[in-house]
Design a protein around this motif. Structure first.
Motif, PDB file in Angstrom:
ATOM      1  N   TYR A 212       0.833  -1.203   0.000  1.00 40.99           N
ATOM      2  CA  TYR A 212       0.000   0.000   0.000  1.00 40.99           C
ATOM      3  C   TYR A 212       0.868   1.254   0.000  1.00 40.99           C
ATOM      4  CZ  TYR A 212       1.178  -0.305   4.953  1.00 40.99           C
ATOM      5  OH  TYR A 212       1.871  -0.398   6.140  1.00 40.99           O
ATOM      6  N   MET A 213       0.234   2.382  -0.250  1.00 39.00           N
ATOM      7  CA  MET A 213       0.888   3.680  -0.128  1.00 39.00           C
ATOM      8  C   MET A 213       0.086   4.509   0.867  1.00 39.00           C
ATOM      9  SD  MET A 213       1.682   6.631  -3.006  1.00 39.00           S
ATOM     10  CE  MET A 213       3.208   5.907  -3.650  1.00 39.00           C
ATOM     11  N   THR A 214       0.785   5.188   1.759  1.00 42.64           N
ATOM     12  CA  THR A 214       0.146   6.074   2.728  1.00 42.64           C
ATOM     13  C   THR A 214       0.433   7.521   2.349  1.00 42.64           C
ATOM     14  OG1 THR A 214       0.321   4.450   4.519  1.00 42.64           O
ATOM     15  CG2 THR A 214       0.021   6.751   5.146  1.00 42.64           C
ATOM     16  N   VAL A 215      -0.626   8.331   2.308  1.00 48.83           N
ATOM     17  CA  VAL A 215      -0.472   9.762   2.028  1.00 48.83           C
ATOM     18  C   VAL A 215      -1.252  10.537   3.078  1.00 48.83           C
ATOM     19  CG1 VAL A 215      -0.161   9.411  -0.444  1.00 48.83           C
ATOM     20  CG2 VAL A 215      -2.459   9.799   0.458  1.00 48.83           C
ATOM     21  N   PHE A 216      -1.036  11.838   3.114  1.00 45.37           N
ATOM     22  CA  PHE A 216      -1.729  12.702   4.059  1.00 45.37           C
ATOM     23  C   PHE A 216      -2.442  13.813   3.301  1.00 45.37           C
ATOM     24  CE2 PHE A 216       1.496  10.517   6.366  1.00 45.37           C
ATOM     25  CZ  PHE A 216       0.923  10.262   7.613  1.00 45.37           C
ATOM     26  N   LEU A 217      -3.724  14.001   3.630  1.00 46.22           N
ATOM     27  CA  LEU A 217      -4.544  15.003   2.966  1.00 46.22           C
ATOM     28  C   LEU A 217      -5.144  15.956   4.000  1.00 46.22           C
ATOM     29  CD1 LEU A 217      -6.523  12.783   0.424  1.00 46.22           C
ATOM     30  CD2 LEU A 217      -4.414  14.077   0.017  1.00 46.22           C
ATOM     31  N   ALA A 226     -13.725   8.524   0.254  1.00 45.86           N
ATOM     32  CA  ALA A 226     -14.418   7.405   0.905  1.00 45.86           C
ATOM     33  C   ALA A 226     -13.635   6.108   0.714  1.00 45.86           C
ATOM     34  CB  ALA A 226     -15.823   7.251   0.338  1.00 45.86           C
ATOM     35  N   VAL A 227     -13.762   5.233   1.689  1.00 51.07           N
ATOM     36  CA  VAL A 227     -13.154   3.909   1.563  1.00 51.07           C
ATOM     37  C   VAL A 227     -13.756   3.199   0.357  1.00 51.07           C
ATOM     38  CG1 VAL A 227     -12.921   1.647   2.661  1.00 51.07           C
ATOM     39  CG2 VAL A 227     -12.646   3.723   4.022  1.00 51.07           C
ATOM     40  N   GLY A 228     -12.901   2.636  -0.459  1.00 52.08           N
ATOM     41  CA  GLY A 228     -13.340   1.967  -1.685  1.00 52.08           C
ATOM     42  C   GLY A 228     -13.166   2.805  -2.930  1.00 52.08           C
ATOM     43  N   ASP A 229     -12.930   4.115  -2.768  1.00 50.03           N
ATOM     44  CA  ASP A 229     -12.726   4.973  -3.936  1.00 50.03           C
ATOM     45  C   ASP A 229     -11.527   4.510  -4.759  1.00 50.03           C
ATOM     46  OD1 ASP A 229     -14.854   6.544  -3.293  1.00 50.03           O
ATOM     47  OD2 ASP A 229     -13.684   8.290  -2.646  1.00 50.03           O
ATOM     48  N   ALA A 245      -5.341   1.430  -7.673  1.00 47.12           N
ATOM     49  CA  ALA A 245      -5.415   1.160  -6.244  1.00 47.12           C
ATOM     50  C   ALA A 245      -6.789   1.579  -5.758  1.00 47.12           C
ATOM     51  CB  ALA A 245      -4.309   1.910  -5.496  1.00 47.12           C
ATOM     52  N   ASN A 246      -7.074   1.266  -4.500  1.00 51.41           N
ATOM     53  CA  ASN A 246      -8.334   1.672  -3.882  1.00 51.41           C
ATOM     54  C   ASN A 246      -8.064   2.204  -2.485  1.00 51.41           C
ATOM     55  OD1 ASN A 246      -9.237  -0.777  -5.808  1.00 51.41           O
ATOM     56  ND2 ASN A 246     -10.924   0.680  -5.594  1.00 51.41           N
ATOM     57  N   VAL A 247      -8.855   3.150  -2.076  1.00 54.97           N
ATOM     58  CA  VAL A 247      -8.735   3.672  -0.710  1.00 54.97           C
ATOM     59  C   VAL A 247      -9.223   2.598   0.253  1.00 54.97           C
ATOM     60  CG1 VAL A 247      -9.533   5.434   0.911  1.00 54.97           C
ATOM     61  CG2 VAL A 247      -9.087   6.043  -1.486  1.00 54.97           C
ATOM     62  N   LEU A 276      -3.843   3.732   0.539  1.00 57.96           N
ATOM     63  CA  LEU A 276      -4.241   3.224  -0.774  1.00 57.96           C
ATOM     64  C   LEU A 276      -3.710   1.810  -0.939  1.00 57.96           C
ATOM     65  CD1 LEU A 276      -3.324   6.366  -2.906  1.00 57.96           C
ATOM     66  CD2 LEU A 276      -5.428   5.914  -1.632  1.00 57.96           C
ATOM     67  N   GLN A 277      -4.619   0.870  -1.099  1.00 60.27           N
ATOM     68  CA  GLN A 277      -4.256  -0.546  -1.173  1.00 60.27           C
ATOM     69  C   GLN A 277      -4.185  -0.993  -2.634  1.00 60.27           C
ATOM     70  OE1 GLN A 277      -4.084  -2.219   1.980  1.00 60.27           O
ATOM     71  NE2 GLN A 277      -3.002  -3.874   0.943  1.00 60.27           N
TER      72      GLN A 277
END
Length: 320
Positions: A212-217, A226-229, A245-247, A276-277
């Motif tokens: 996964y990738m981790t980002v900050f917003l 939303a989760v799944g976006d 990828a998906n959130v 993001l998975q």
């Protein structure tokens, strides 16, 4: 990774963290790093490493043998415990034979008591003889009960010995260490001959099914994700590819903030962690390409109805 980012926020401030983040035509871009879950292969029991079957960089499948501890000591204990089981089984046989003998004695004393009672009623035998037969029958009953108790004791001892054998077999089996997941060996931490204690790590695996990738917003953008976006990931090391990828996670709490949060504009600077998975199917197909630590950008749509631009259409390497 999160700890490093939070630490950086404390040192450089919020603006330093999001430099390079931009929003264009309803699509937000934030920089991040590819992360892979790490899984330790560790010992349940202490002992000496007899064999280590992996090297750093090797790909393993869940269940593959990673290392084997020396088992001569537990095997000797197991042999002794199995001998105890055999002895206990023989004890059951002896106790059951004793029950059969005591049952025969009990039946005989019961017959003799009945005969003595009949003779005494006909005044052929004395009262003393009847009392003697009654006492003998009581002794026979007590002996029979004792024999049954001895069988129960022998069976309990056998069960205890068998349980100990089972524990030793489990111990011997657990001295062969298996990979718990499909992955790649990141670190090999021991060598054959090393003596380790319980819980010692022998290898660290990268779980290549969980990447996964981790980002900050900031608040205004994290609030509409939303989760799944759907999302897209581009990597600095492979700029020609766009990965889908998906959130999978949006933090419900801000990860770091300015020193004071008093006005609406300052609240907009609150940063939320978004994960993001990458799908396990994609990872399985491109497992040879999976690396931890690659830097790149995550791209998310603030409005799901906005089409992805041409430069963010999915482009993958030629698969195997």
């Amino acid at each position: 990774m999160l700890g490093l980012l939070v630490g950086a926020a404390a040192i450089f401030g919020w603006d330093g963290i999001i430099s390079g983040r931009s929003s264009d035509n309803g699509i937000v871009t934030a920089n991040g790093r590819i992360e892979v879950e790490r899984v330790d292969v560790a010992t349940e029991y202490g002992g000496q490493i007899a064999e280590i079957r992996v090297r750093e960089g090797d790909t393993v499948i869940a269940g593959d043998i990673v290392a084997v501890l020396k088992t001569s000591g537990p095997m000797a204990e197991l042999a002794a415990a199995e001998a105890e089981v055999r002895s206990a089984l023989q004890g059951i046989a002896r106790a059951k034979a004793e029950v059969a003998l005591r049952e025969a004695e009990h039946d005989l004393s019961e017959l003799e008591l009945a005969r003595a009672a009949d003779l005494q009623q006909r005044r052929v035998a004395s009262t003393a003889d009847l009392e003697r037969r009654t006492a003998q029958h009581a002794i026979a009953e007590a002996n029979l009960l004792g024999a049954h108790a001895a069988v129960a004791t022998a069976e309990a001892m056998t069960q205890q010995a068998e349980a100990y054998v089972q524990r030793l077999k489990i111990r011997v089996a657990e001295m062969t260490l298996h990979a718990p997941v499909d992955g790649r060996v990141e670190y090999r931490l021991v060598q054959p001959g090393t003596v380790v204690g319980p819980g010692a790590r022998v290898a660290t695996l990268l779980d290549i099914s969980d990447v996964y990738m981790t980002v900050f917003l900031p608040t205004s953008e994290a609030g509409v994700i939303a989760v799944g976006d759907e999302a897209r990931i581009t990597l600095d090391a492979a700029p020609g590819f766009v990965l889908p990828a998906n959130v999978s996670f949006v933090s419900s709490e801000a990860q770091f903030t300015p020193k004071a949060v008093q006005t609406a504009s300052e609240r907009e600077k609150l940063m939320y962690r978004v994960k993001l998975q990458i799908s396990s199917e994609l990872l399985d197909r491109y497992r040879a390409y999976v690396r931890a630590g690659y830097t790149g950008d995550a791209h998310l749509r603030l409005d799901p109805s906005v089409p992805w631009p041409e430069n963010l259409q999915i482009r993958l390497p030629d698969g195997p």
